[in-house]
Design an enzyme around this catalytic site. Structure first.
Site, PDB file in Angstrom:
ATOM      1  N   GLN A 149     -36.185  45.943  24.590  1.00  0.00           N
ATOM      2  CA  GLN A 149     -36.475  46.568  25.879  1.00  0.00           C
ATOM      3  C   GLN A 149     -35.232  47.096  26.578  1.00  0.00           C
ATOM      4  OE1 GLN A 149     -37.876  42.641  27.435  1.00  0.00           O
ATOM      5  NE2 GLN A 149     -36.811  43.248  29.316  1.00  0.00           N
ATOM      6  N   CYS A 155     -40.545  43.804  30.002  1.00  0.00           N
ATOM      7  CA  CYS A 155     -41.082  42.840  29.038  1.00  0.00           C
ATOM      8  C   CYS A 155     -42.605  42.844  29.018  1.00  0.00           C
ATOM      9  CB  CYS A 155     -40.560  41.453  29.362  1.00  0.00           C
ATOM     10  SG  CYS A 155     -40.960  40.866  31.030  1.00  0.00           S
ATOM     11  N   HIS A 296     -41.352  36.052  32.416  1.00  0.00           N
ATOM     12  CA  HIS A 296     -41.095  36.857  31.225  1.00  0.00           C
ATOM     13  C   HIS A 296     -42.377  36.997  30.416  1.00  0.00           C
ATOM     14  CE1 HIS A 296     -38.768  38.821  28.209  1.00  0.00           C
ATOM     15  NE2 HIS A 296     -38.781  37.835  27.338  1.00  0.00           N
ATOM     16  N   ASN A 323     -40.244  38.038  20.887  1.00  0.00           N
ATOM     17  CA  ASN A 323     -39.584  38.494  22.097  1.00  0.00           C
ATOM     18  C   ASN A 323     -39.270  39.985  21.984  1.00  0.00           C
ATOM     19  OD1 ASN A 323     -38.491  38.244  24.637  1.00  0.00           O
ATOM     20  ND2 ASN A 323     -36.685  37.115  24.004  1.00  0.00           N
TER      21      ASN A 323
END
Length: 363
Positions: A149, A155, A296, A323
């Site tokens: 990102q 996110c 997140h 992630n």
């Protein structure tokens, strides 16, 4: 860490938590004795040189360099504290080691609260008696490569696309990479409290699913590439590649989360990222991590029955989290966080959504 120190730390954690509302980082600093916080900084110059070379870091001038070096040394201490209170994982130097916690949060997190729309449909209760012991959607071809990102609080958009990519795979047998930039530029959907998706300034996965329903779907990443910056909406409805049929909120029960993961594909999840700035590898199972400070958005892709944690002398079941900080972070871009005995650690069970996809309407 011996059992007496472990008991003492836990006792202190409970007493501080009962006394008032502290941030995780405040609690960590207060419960770890000063002598335990100390770290040999004699070789800090050497470690900082290795850090700059590994992650391609450069600074505008000597003043900035010296400031970042001071932050780096502070983060070495922070990683040391984190290691003491999360001994089943490895904490140390990451690409974020020259950022203060505030800078890290502003640039790389971005999940907004409240977490869910009140109108969000609840996922039906699924049977859990025949769940596999280990499960990973990566092994089945439902997960795209780890994305990055950049320094944009987007996110939430990566969590959204990851869930829809998996759902589209289940619906069509085709794995495609969807556009986060479309969500960053075009999605301004708001919840009933006026909390709105706002590109690099954060957003919510459920409102992003709601936008996707209204827009008709998302384009391919190659047709609407990621820039990591807020931009003007360039959405082309003639290039929609995947569409949302429905989405729903999954129960906080861990067996239900596992059942929905196995049946419906990767799940959009919110998490408290307090321990992730210094995370290197292993199963993260910190002694303290608030479930009320989700900040997140990530993607739950699987789970394991046993990740060996030698310091705690037993196997640790864990969730497998994809992630969006690139492959150089964590375990090739992935995070393992414990499940089972420590219920809802870091809020990983608190904000979970599943999505179903229509077959593509694009050419």
């Amino acid at each position: 860490m011996d059992h007496f120190l472990t008991f003492s730390l836990l006792s202190l954690l409970l007493s501080f938590a009962a006394a008032g509302d502290f941030s995780d980082d405040q609690l960590i600093r207060q419960v770890v004795p000063e002598e335990e916080q100390s770290v040999n900084l004699l070789n800090a110059d050497h470690h900082f040189s290795l850090f700059k070379a590994k992650f391609g870091k450069s600074y505008s001038d000597e003043k900035e360099h010296d400031y970042r070096f001071s932050v780096f040394k502070a983060n070495l201490l922070r990683a040391k504290r984190n290691q003491l209170l999360d001994p089943s994982a490895e904490h140390g130097v990451t690409q974020f080691s020259d950022l203060t916690p505030t800078e890290f949060k502003q640039r790389y997190l971005g999940l907004k609260t409240p977490a869910f729309l009140e109108s969000a449909q609840k996922a039906p209760i699924l049977p859990t008696n025949n769940l596999p012991e280990d499960f990973d959607w990566r092994d089945k071809g439902a997960v795209t490569g780890v994305k990055n990102q950049g320094s944009c609080g987007s996110c939430w958009s990566f969590s959204t696309t990851g869930a829809l990519e998996g759902a589209h795979f289940l619906a069509t047998g085709e794995l495609i990479s969807l556009s986060e930039q479309q969500l960053v530029d075009c999605d301004h959907e708001c919840d009933q409290d006026g909390v709105c998706d706002a590109g690099c300034n954060g957003g919510l996965m459920n409102t992003a699913f709601q936008y996707t329903v209204k827009a008709g779907g998302l384009q391919l990443e190659k047709d609407y590439p990621y820039t990591g910056r807020d931009g003007k909406c360039q959405f082309d409805k003639n290039k929609i590649a995947a569409s949302v049929a429905n989405y729903s909120v999954v129960s906080v029960d861990e067996d239900q989360i596992a059942a929905n993961l196995v049946k419906n594909g990767p799940l959009a999840v919110g998490i408290n990222a307090a321990w992730m700035q210094t995370y290197v590898k292993g199963v993260s199972c910190p002694y303290i991590c608030s479930k009320n400070r989700l900040d997140h958005g990530v993607l739950l892709v699987g789970y394991g029955a046993a990740g060996y944690a030698p310091i705690r002398f037993k196997e640790k079941p864990y969730w497998i989290i994809k992630n969006s900080w690139g492959e150089s972070w964590g375990e090739d871009g992935y995070y393992k966080i414990c499940r089972g005995q420590t219920h809802d650690i870091c809020g990983v069970d608190s904000m979970v959504s599943t999505v179903a996809a229509f077959q593509s309407t694009s050419e």
